[in-house]
Write a protein that holds these residues in place. Structure first.
Motif, PDB file in Angstrom:
ATOM      1  N   VAL A 110      -5.671   6.461   3.979  1.00 15.55           N
ATOM      2  CA  VAL A 110      -4.214   6.245   4.000  1.00 15.55           C
ATOM      3  C   VAL A 110      -3.510   7.420   3.334  1.00 15.55           C
ATOM      4  O   VAL A 110      -2.529   7.957   3.853  1.00 15.55           O
ATOM      5  CB  VAL A 110      -3.835   4.926   3.300  1.00 15.55           C
ATOM      6  CG1 VAL A 110      -2.316   4.827   3.131  1.00 15.55           C
ATOM      7  CG2 VAL A 110      -4.342   3.727   4.093  1.00 15.55           C
ATOM      8  N   VAL A 148       0.840  -1.203   0.000  1.00  9.22           N
ATOM      9  CA  VAL A 148       0.000   0.000   0.000  1.00  9.22           C
ATOM     10  C   VAL A 148       0.879   1.259   0.000  1.00  9.22           C
ATOM     11  O   VAL A 148       0.613   2.230  -0.723  1.00  9.22           O
ATOM     12  CB  VAL A 148      -0.949   0.001   1.219  1.00  9.22           C
ATOM     13  CG1 VAL A 148      -1.699   1.328   1.325  1.00  9.22           C
ATOM     14  CG2 VAL A 148      -1.946  -1.148   1.128  1.00  9.22           C
ATOM     15  N   TYR A 179      -5.402   0.825   5.978  1.00 10.28           N
ATOM     16  CA  TYR A 179      -5.986   0.537   4.666  1.00 10.28           C
ATOM     17  C   TYR A 179      -7.165  -0.422   4.804  1.00 10.28           C
ATOM     18  O   TYR A 179      -8.242  -0.194   4.228  1.00 10.28           O
ATOM     19  CB  TYR A 179      -4.922  -0.052   3.743  1.00 10.28           C
ATOM     20  CG  TYR A 179      -5.480  -0.643   2.476  1.00 10.28           C
ATOM     21  CD1 TYR A 179      -5.959   0.172   1.448  1.00 10.28           C
ATOM     22  CD2 TYR A 179      -5.541  -2.031   2.307  1.00 10.28           C
ATOM     23  CE1 TYR A 179      -6.490  -0.377   0.286  1.00 10.28           C
ATOM     24  CE2 TYR A 179      -6.056  -2.582   1.146  1.00 10.28           C
ATOM     25  CZ  TYR A 179      -6.534  -1.749   0.142  1.00 10.28           C
ATOM     26  OH  TYR A 179      -7.063  -2.304  -1.005  1.00 10.28           O
ATOM     27  N   LEU A 188      -8.155   3.368   1.007  1.00 10.92           N
ATOM     28  CA  LEU A 188      -6.985   4.026   0.430  1.00 10.92           C
ATOM     29  C   LEU A 188      -6.992   5.541   0.626  1.00 10.92           C
ATOM     30  O   LEU A 188      -5.947   6.150   0.855  1.00 10.92           O
ATOM     31  CB  LEU A 188      -6.899   3.691  -1.065  1.00 10.92           C
ATOM     32  CG  LEU A 188      -5.531   3.766  -1.729  1.00 10.92           C
ATOM     33  CD1 LEU A 188      -4.505   2.910  -0.990  1.00 10.92           C
ATOM     34  CD2 LEU A 188      -5.627   3.330  -3.181  1.00 10.92           C
TER      35      LEU A 188
END
Length: 232
Positions: free
Chosen positions: A138, A53, A130, A135
């Motif tokens: 994040v 990620v 996440y 996303l």
């Protein structure tokens, strides 16, 4: 000293929907090994996810921010941001070490400040965030806590300290440089190497890293600092 994860959420202004994910992110395998009766899980799987990620979000940020840079430059810049020393700095800025659940042995041997452990915890936290909130959250977290700590104008963080040190010692006729791996510690999946660099058997610097190359680079960086060599 271990601190409460509620304090961390308050400090970050983030509330986890699944607090067990946050707890897992800060649970070291040594703690799980000492509490086998409980249902604790260590952070290794979250670390694996967080690594991916982090690479994706940093790649996207660099792609958007530096349209004039080549693929090679972007790759180097990304590598410098997601390398262990950088992740350790981010973890230290957020005091992540004080929230980790450690086994007694790991605690006694200074695990709370060990670079490899701190880098892993940072990645595990990103993985947990996440899974818990997606996303976009994040990205917002990284914009707030990681991006401001990057060099301005996209200056490459990747510096070849070994080359700088070699050039300096040659220019000043100091003698032959020699690197030695003096220690290997940690389990196989979390191996940490310790390197020393010497010139004419005089110790100049010591460093650690997840690979022998990284440890040698850190040793060279410390040597340059000790020699008061400024790198432009």
């Amino acid at each position: 000293m271990h601190r409460n994860l509620k304090q961390l959420q308050a400090a970050l202004n983030i509330t986890f929907r699944k607090p067990e994910l946050l707890r897992q992110a800060f649970t070291h395998s040594s703690y799980v090994n000492e509490h086998r009766v409980s249902n604790f899980k260590d952070n290794e799987r979250l670390e694996y996810l967080g690594d991916a990620v982090l690479e994706l979000t940093v790649s996207e940020y660099l792609f958007d921010t530096y349209p004039e840079r080549s693929e090679g430059e972007l790759t180097k810049l990304r590598a410098s941001i997601v390398c262990e020393p950088s992740l350790v700095n981010f973890a230290e800025e957020l005091s992540f070490g004080s929230y980790v659940l450690l086994g007694k042995g790991e605690e006694l041997t200074g695990g709370r400040t060990r670079p490899a452990l701190l880098a892993d915890v940072f990645e595990a936290f990103i993985g947990a965030l996440y899974l818990d909130q997606g996303l976009d959250v994040v990205k917002a977290f990284l914009r707030k806590h990681l991006i401001p700590n990057l060099p301005h104008q996209g200056k490459l963080l990747t510096v070849d300290f070994k080359t700088h040190l070699q050039e300096y010692t040659q220019q000043h006729n100091m003698g032959m440089l020699e690197y030695k791996i003096v220690d290997e510690r940690g389990p196989a999946h979390e191996r940490e190497f310790v390197a020393q660099v010497q010139v004419n058997e005089t110790l100049l610097g010591q460093g650690s890293g997840r690979s022998k190359k990284e440890a040698e680079q850190q040793a060279a960086a410390q040597a340059l600092e000790a020699l008061k060599v400024e790198i432009q």
